[in-house]
Design a protein around this motif. Structure first.
Motif, PDB file in Angstrom:
ATOM      1  N   ALA A 105       0.858  -1.186   0.000  1.00 51.20           N
ATOM      2  CA  ALA A 105       0.000   0.000   0.000  1.00 51.20           C
ATOM      3  C   ALA A 105       0.894   1.235   0.000  1.00 51.20           C
ATOM      4  N   PRO A 106       0.457   2.381  -0.463  1.00 51.45           N
ATOM      5  CA  PRO A 106      -0.859   2.618  -1.048  1.00 51.45           C
ATOM      6  C   PRO A 106      -0.961   2.249  -2.521  1.00 51.45           C
ATOM      7  N   GLY A 107       0.095   1.638  -3.078  1.00 50.96           N
ATOM      8  CA  GLY A 107       0.048   1.274  -4.495  1.00 50.96           C
ATOM      9  C   GLY A 107      -1.091   0.339  -4.824  1.00 50.96           C
ATOM     10  N   GLN A 108      -1.350  -0.633  -3.921  1.00 48.99           N
ATOM     11  CA  GLN A 108      -2.441  -1.568  -4.171  1.00 48.99           C
ATOM     12  C   GLN A 108      -3.738  -0.926  -3.699  1.00 48.99           C
ATOM     13  N   THR A 109      -4.362  -0.215  -4.582  1.00 52.12           N
ATOM     14  CA  THR A 109      -5.526   0.607  -4.257  1.00 52.12           C
ATOM     15  C   THR A 109      -6.682  -0.215  -3.702  1.00 52.12           C
ATOM     16  N   ASP A 110      -7.423   0.391  -2.765  1.00 54.87           N
ATOM     17  CA  ASP A 110      -8.620  -0.264  -2.234  1.00 54.87           C
ATOM     18  C   ASP A 110      -9.613  -0.574  -3.337  1.00 54.87           C
ATOM     19  N   GLY A 111     -10.319  -1.682  -3.184  1.00 61.04           N
ATOM     20  CA  GLY A 111     -11.384  -1.982  -4.137  1.00 61.04           C
ATOM     21  C   GLY A 111     -11.510  -3.460  -4.402  1.00 61.04           C
ATOM     22  N   VAL A 112     -12.409  -3.798  -5.316  1.00 62.96           N
ATOM     23  CA  VAL A 112     -12.669  -5.184  -5.691  1.00 62.96           C
ATOM     24  C   VAL A 112     -11.821  -5.535  -6.905  1.00 62.96           C
ATOM     25  N   TYR A 113     -11.131  -6.662  -6.812  1.00 66.98           N
ATOM     26  CA  TYR A 113     -10.320  -7.174  -7.912  1.00 66.98           C
ATOM     27  C   TYR A 113     -10.916  -8.508  -8.359  1.00 66.98           C
ATOM     28  N   SER A 114     -10.971  -8.725  -9.665  1.00 64.85           N
ATOM     29  CA  SER A 114     -11.551  -9.975 -10.152  1.00 64.85           C
ATOM     30  C   SER A 114     -10.871 -10.424 -11.437  1.00 64.85           C
ATOM     31  N   GLY A 115     -10.988 -11.716 -11.714  1.00 62.42           N
ATOM     32  CA  GLY A 115     -10.421 -12.296 -12.918  1.00 62.42           C
ATOM     33  C   GLY A 115     -10.943 -13.711 -13.085  1.00 62.42           C
ATOM     34  N   THR A 116     -10.335 -14.452 -13.991  1.00 59.87           N
ATOM     35  CA  THR A 116     -10.740 -15.833 -14.220  1.00 59.87           C
ATOM     36  C   THR A 116      -9.524 -16.735 -14.345  1.00 59.87           C
ATOM     37  N   TYR A 117      -9.741 -18.031 -14.150  1.00 65.59           N
ATOM     38  CA  TYR A 117      -8.730 -19.044 -14.406  1.00 65.59           C
ATOM     39  C   TYR A 117      -9.338 -20.056 -15.368  1.00 65.59           C
ATOM     40  N   THR A 118      -8.468 -20.816 -16.035  1.00 62.32           N
ATOM     41  CA  THR A 118      -8.928 -21.855 -16.953  1.00 62.32           C
ATOM     42  C   THR A 118      -8.304 -23.185 -16.566  1.00 62.32           C
TER      43      THR A 118
END
Lengths: 174, 190
Positions: free
Chosen positions: A155-168
């Motif tokens: 922090a603070p580089g890793q901003t607050d919030g929701v992070y999402s993605g996918t895997y295969t």
């Protein structure tokens, strides 16, 4: 030449007359090695892999989710309680039972994106066997747990919030 | 021979056998599937006390009694042996300031229903209870949130001080006596 031809003709004619043509049929026996109709494999996710809520801290670190949903951390990351969102992923595989199926991640890492820098998710663990396992379905479909580790920047580089993605993930009969 | 009727039958039989073998050894192809990954990063919650919960000055007699301060800092009349004393105007509600991510609901809860204050000497320890957070009737567990662009929120604290019988005798000759203590709250994201 004529004599020869005649002679040959005579022999052929004689053979036809005296020796009936017999052809032996050798029955062709086909012995199938594994005569088995295989159900087409299908693989999907029935529950998202969720790392829950946490803070990055001054130096960052990692957050891991085990295949039984236990969350641990390293570095300056602080695991935040509350909603209890953290959970292991669940894979659902359908196919023929009693047959070995290879299940593997299609890549070593995947990423999640959000308001800050993307984070890598790796060290996948399928059913406690690592990122590539062999399973046998006892039911159709059958479920298998998935754990992994996410790397968090400071922090603070890793901003607050929701992070999402996918895997295969890939599945294949052996 | 292939041109004879029997010869062509053999040829056909051979072809059929080959076709059967080929079907039983045909492999099933691989398939892929995808799943979702999620994570939520939040500012860690920080809690500090920015104002002491102060019951002000009072006199006590031999009997027990109590006195309360609400979340607005208003002190009620003492009961029983307690008589409030004006003047210095020391009575105040407590205030806790919470720093956290904006827009998220947080649970704020007392870690116990009773805390104590004492003078570290001859005086009798006194219980502080009936805490109210946020409002005069908020109780010991409330919710709050930080609305941007603010980065903090203040939660006022009120409570009741219980003076035991015999306090007067315990502190006789050594007044004024100051009693101090602490309370704790838990603040968590929902």
């Amino acid at each position: 030449m004529e004599i020869i031809k005649k002679h040959k003709f005579s022999v052929g004619a004689l053979a036809k007359k005296c020796l009936p043509a017999t052809i032996a049929f050798i029955p062709l026996t086909v012995v199938p090695s594994v005569a088995q109709a295989m159900i087409t494999i299908a693989v999907s996710s029935t529950s998202a892999l969720h790392f829950g809520t946490f803070s990055a801290g001054t130096t960052g670190g990692t957050v891991s989710i085990s295949t039984v949903g236990v969350r641990t951390k390293t570095g300056s990351v602080t695991l935040l309680a509350g909603a209890g969102l953290e959970t292991q992923g669940i894979l659902s595989i359908s196919g023929s039972t009693g047959v070995l199926i290879d299940v593997s991640m299609t890549a070593a890492t995947f990423s999640v994106t959000g308001p800050g820098p993307a984070m890598n998710v790796g060290t996948f663990d399928i059913n406690g066997g690592g990122s590539s396992v062999s399973v046998t379905l006892t039911t159709n479909p059958a479920s298998f747990p998935l754990g992994a580790t996410i790397t968090v920047a400071a922090a603070p580089g890793q901003t607050d919030g929701v992070y999402s993605g996918t895997y295969t993930v890939m599945a294949n009969y052996q | 021979m292939k041109n004879t009727k029997n010869g062509s039958d053999i040829g056909k039989a051979l072809l059929m056998g080959t076709a059967l073998v080929a079907l039983s050894s045909n492999p099933v192809g691989a398939t892929t599937g995808t799943g979702l990954i999620s994570a939520i990063i939040l500012t860690p919650i920080a809690v500090t006390s920015t104002q002491v919960l102060h019951f002000g000055s009072m006199t006590v007699t031999t009997a027990l009694g109590d006195i309360a301060v609400d979340t607005a800092g208003t002190r009620g009349a003492g009961t029983g042996s307690v008589t409030e004393v004006g003047g210095a105007g020391l009575e105040n509600e407590g205030r806790i300031e919470i720093t956290a991510a904006t827009g998220l609901t947080m649970d704020v809860a007392m870690t116990a229903t009773v805390f104590t204050v004492d003078d570290g000497g001859a005086g009798l320890a006194m219980n502080v209870n009936q805490f109210n957070l946020k409002t005069a009737a908020g109780g010991t567990s409330v919710t709050t949130s930080i609305v941007g662009p603010a980065t903090t929120v203040v939660v006022p604290v009120g409570a009741t001080l219980n003076v035991p019988a015999g306090q007067a005798a315990a502190i006789v000759g050594i007044t004024p006596v100051t009693f101090t203590g602490a309370y704790t709250v838990d603040v968590t994201y929902q």
